[in-house]
Design a protein around this motif. Sequence first.
Motif, PDB file in Angstrom:
ATOM      1  N   LYS A  48      -8.566  41.483 -27.048  1.00 54.62           N
ATOM      2  CA  LYS A  48      -8.812  42.172 -25.781  1.00 54.62           C
ATOM      3  C   LYS A  48     -10.146  41.770 -25.192  1.00 54.62           C
ATOM      4  CE  LYS A  48      -6.030  46.213 -27.057  1.00 54.62           C
ATOM      5  NZ  LYS A  48      -6.046  47.665 -27.303  1.00 54.62           N
ATOM      6  N   ALA A  49     -11.168  41.649 -26.026  1.00 57.98           N
ATOM      7  CA  ALA A  49     -12.509  41.298 -25.551  1.00 57.98           C
ATOM      8  C   ALA A  49     -12.535  39.912 -24.946  1.00 57.98           C
ATOM      9  CB  ALA A  49     -13.500  41.375 -26.715  1.00 57.98           C
ATOM     10  N   ALA A  50     -11.666  39.020 -25.394  1.00 63.88           N
ATOM     11  CA  ALA A  50     -11.629  37.651 -24.892  1.00 63.88           C
ATOM     12  C   ALA A  50     -10.910  37.558 -23.559  1.00 63.88           C
ATOM     13  CB  ALA A  50     -10.936  36.744 -25.902  1.00 63.88           C
ATOM     14  N   GLY A  51     -10.450  38.674 -23.035  1.00 66.83           N
ATOM     15  CA  GLY A  51      -9.806  38.677 -21.737  1.00 66.83           C
ATOM     16  C   GLY A  51      -8.304  38.519 -21.812  1.00 66.83           C
ATOM     17  N   ALA A  52      -7.747  38.620 -22.995  1.00 66.31           N
ATOM     18  CA  ALA A  52      -6.307  38.486 -23.130  1.00 66.31           C
ATOM     19  C   ALA A  52      -5.623  39.670 -22.481  1.00 66.31           C
ATOM     20  CB  ALA A  52      -5.920  38.407 -24.608  1.00 66.31           C
ATOM     21  N   LYS A  53      -4.417  39.408 -21.951  1.00 69.37           N
ATOM     22  CA  LYS A  53      -3.654  40.477 -21.317  1.00 69.37           C
ATOM     23  C   LYS A  53      -3.231  41.488 -22.359  1.00 69.37           C
ATOM     24  CE  LYS A  53       0.443  41.318 -18.469  1.00 69.37           C
ATOM     25  NZ  LYS A  53       1.612  40.701 -17.797  1.00 69.37           N
ATOM     26  N   GLU A  54      -3.549  42.769 -22.100  1.00 62.61           N
ATOM     27  CA  GLU A  54      -3.202  43.795 -23.065  1.00 62.61           C
ATOM     28  C   GLU A  54      -1.683  43.926 -23.157  1.00 62.61           C
ATOM     29  OE1 GLU A  54      -5.106  47.500 -22.905  1.00 62.61           O
ATOM     30  OE2 GLU A  54      -7.068  46.690 -22.388  1.00 62.61           O
ATOM     31  N   ALA A  55      -1.223  44.104 -24.397  1.00 65.26           N
ATOM     32  CA  ALA A  55       0.215  44.243 -24.613  1.00 65.26           C
ATOM     33  C   ALA A  55       0.456  45.394 -25.555  1.00 65.26           C
ATOM     34  CB  ALA A  55       0.796  42.959 -25.199  1.00 65.26           C
ATOM     35  N   THR A  56       1.520  46.123 -25.302  1.00 67.81           N
ATOM     36  CA  THR A  56       1.886  47.206 -26.198  1.00 67.81           C
ATOM     37  C   THR A  56       2.575  46.600 -27.404  1.00 67.81           C
ATOM     38  OG1 THR A  56       4.047  47.451 -25.190  1.00 67.81           O
ATOM     39  CG2 THR A  56       2.238  48.700 -24.200  1.00 67.81           C
ATOM     40  N   PRO A  57       2.677  47.337 -28.526  1.00 68.35           N
ATOM     41  CA  PRO A  57       3.356  46.804 -29.702  1.00 68.35           C
ATOM     42  C   PRO A  57       4.762  46.301 -29.410  1.00 68.35           C
ATOM     43  CG  PRO A  57       2.134  48.753 -30.296  1.00 68.35           C
ATOM     44  CD  PRO A  57       2.044  48.625 -28.801  1.00 68.35           C
ATOM     45  N   ASN A  58       5.454  46.909 -28.397  1.00 68.54           N
ATOM     46  CA  ASN A  58       6.815  46.510 -28.085  1.00 68.54           C
ATOM     47  C   ASN A  58       6.887  45.160 -27.377  1.00 68.54           C
ATOM     48  OD1 ASN A  58       7.929  48.796 -29.212  1.00 68.54           O
ATOM     49  ND2 ASN A  58       7.771  49.990 -27.315  1.00 68.54           N
ATOM     50  N   THR A  59       5.803  44.715 -26.725  1.00 74.61           N
ATOM     51  CA  THR A  59       5.819  43.454 -25.984  1.00 74.61           C
ATOM     52  C   THR A  59       5.076  42.350 -26.720  1.00 74.61           C
ATOM     53  OG1 THR A  59       3.848  44.078 -24.725  1.00 74.61           O
ATOM     54  CG2 THR A  59       5.992  44.642 -23.762  1.00 74.61           C
ATOM     55  N   LEU A  60       4.410  42.655 -27.814  1.00 74.18           N
ATOM     56  CA  LEU A  60       3.762  41.626 -28.612  1.00 74.18           C
ATOM     57  C   LEU A  60       4.814  40.735 -29.255  1.00 74.18           C
ATOM     58  CD1 LEU A  60       0.937  43.540 -30.510  1.00 74.18           C
ATOM     59  CD2 LEU A  60       0.621  41.706 -28.851  1.00 74.18           C
ATOM     60  N   SER A  61       4.504  39.455 -29.368  1.00 67.47           N
ATOM     61  CA  SER A  61       5.396  38.530 -30.060  1.00 67.47           C
ATOM     62  C   SER A  61       4.785  38.179 -31.408  1.00 67.47           C
ATOM     63  CB  SER A  61       5.605  37.266 -29.231  1.00 67.47           C
ATOM     64  OG  SER A  61       4.405  36.499 -29.195  1.00 67.47           O
ATOM     65  N   PRO A  62       5.609  37.766 -32.382  1.00 72.11           N
ATOM     66  CA  PRO A  62       5.068  37.363 -33.680  1.00 72.11           C
ATOM     67  C   PRO A  62       4.044  36.242 -33.579  1.00 72.11           C
ATOM     68  CG  PRO A  62       7.425  37.700 -33.846  1.00 72.11           C
ATOM     69  CD  PRO A  62       7.083  37.799 -32.378  1.00 72.11           C
ATOM     70  N   ALA A 205       1.210  43.619 -43.883  1.00 74.41           N
ATOM     71  CA  ALA A 205       0.790  44.922 -43.347  1.00 74.41           C
ATOM     72  C   ALA A 205       0.389  44.808 -41.883  1.00 74.41           C
ATOM     73  CB  ALA A 205      -0.370  45.471 -44.172  1.00 74.41           C
ATOM     74  N   MET A 206      -0.236  43.681 -41.495  1.00 75.08           N
ATOM     75  CA  MET A 206      -0.634  43.510 -40.093  1.00 75.08           C
ATOM     76  C   MET A 206       0.573  43.314 -39.191  1.00 75.08           C
ATOM     77  SD  MET A 206      -4.270  41.452 -40.250  1.00 75.08           S
ATOM     78  CE  MET A 206      -4.015  40.504 -41.758  1.00 75.08           C
ATOM     79  N   PHE A 207       1.581  42.561 -39.664  1.00 73.66           N
ATOM     80  CA  PHE A 207       2.810  42.436 -38.872  1.00 73.66           C
ATOM     81  C   PHE A 207       3.553  43.767 -38.801  1.00 73.66           C
ATOM     82  CE2 PHE A 207       2.388  37.801 -39.539  1.00 73.66           C
ATOM     83  CZ  PHE A 207       2.685  37.361 -38.251  1.00 73.66           C
ATOM     84  N   ASN A 208       3.562  44.506 -39.909  1.00 72.50           N
ATOM     85  CA  ASN A 208       4.218  45.815 -39.903  1.00 72.50           C
ATOM     86  C   ASN A 208       3.517  46.787 -38.962  1.00 72.50           C
ATOM     87  OD1 ASN A 208       6.107  44.953 -41.752  1.00 72.50           O
ATOM     88  ND2 ASN A 208       5.035  45.795 -43.536  1.00 72.50           N
ATOM     89  N   SER A 209       2.206  46.678 -38.857  1.00 76.11           N
ATOM     90  CA  SER A 209       1.459  47.538 -37.939  1.00 76.11           C
ATOM     91  C   SER A 209       1.832  47.255 -36.487  1.00 76.11           C
ATOM     92  CB  SER A 209      -0.051  47.333 -38.138  1.00 76.11           C
ATOM     93  OG  SER A 209      -0.459  47.755 -39.421  1.00 76.11           O
ATOM     94  N   ALA A 210       2.188  45.998 -36.206  1.00 76.22           N
ATOM     95  CA  ALA A 210       2.546  45.623 -34.837  1.00 76.22           C
ATOM     96  C   ALA A 210       4.018  45.863 -34.532  1.00 76.22           C
ATOM     97  CB  ALA A 210       2.197  44.156 -34.601  1.00 76.22           C
ATOM     98  N   PHE A 211       4.910  45.618 -35.527  1.00 82.29           N
ATOM     99  CA  PHE A 211       6.347  45.635 -35.253  1.00 82.29           C
ATOM    100  C   PHE A 211       7.148  46.596 -36.122  1.00 82.29           C
ATOM    101  CE2 PHE A 211       4.806  41.246 -34.529  1.00 82.29           C
ATOM    102  CZ  PHE A 211       4.934  41.221 -33.143  1.00 82.29           C
ATOM    103  N   GLY A 212       6.495  47.344 -36.985  1.00 76.17           N
ATOM    104  CA  GLY A 212       7.240  48.185 -37.909  1.00 76.17           C
ATOM    105  C   GLY A 212       8.031  47.324 -38.876  1.00 76.17           C
TER     106      GLY A 212
END
Length: 223
Positions: A48-62, A205-212
């Motif tokens: 986020k600090a680098a200016g990346a477009k914020e995305a919700t967990p549902n719109t994040l890609s692997p 665990a990090m992928f599970n945090s993003a995608f369940g």
Amino acid sequence: MDEMEEGMGALKAKLGRILTKPKVFIAGLALGGLIVAVLFISIFNNGKAAGAKEATPNTLSPSVVFERIASQNEMVSASQNYTIVDKVTDTKRFFDWFDIPFTENSFWYRYVGTIKAGVNLETAEIHTSKKKLTITMDEPYVISNTPDMKKSGALEERNNILNPIEVKDVTAFEAQCKERSESEAIKDGDLLEEARVNAEANIRAMFNSAFGDEYTVDFDYRK
């Protein structure tokens, strides 16, 4: 006599940096849930600090999640504390034919340190097949070997005026014994295996945090 005492004092100060052959290795320390939480927060805050477009967990890609994980370059996933106690002796020799009598010197030394191991994320790759993610990485390796000089030091010393312990000899011995401590950790195999298991658990665990539980995450290691 004053010059000899000053020389002995300088030598003892130098011995404070000696590494010696491993005698005792204390069990390792696994890095678990805390590192997952810290890494996850750090990775996504940095994005986020680098200016990346914020995305919700549902719109994040692997691939996006993986890129942010890999941007950390390396992951320390196992740590082993060790204590080394050894006696070092040296005797002058006559053309390598025989030892010269009354020229032996020796010292006992305790060396304490920590070896950390982990994986290289910079060279890691991700492959996606439907709901299966495969992470390809290099084998775990030793990341650092750091002495604890507050706990290390000479236990006993027997110098010899006919064969004094020289600084160059101690320096060479330091380098040799640092290699030995790492060699023992790798030879045992437990540290690198622990690093592998913990790295896999942390990344999952990090992928599970993003995608369940939407994706299964497998790992493949380069030979």
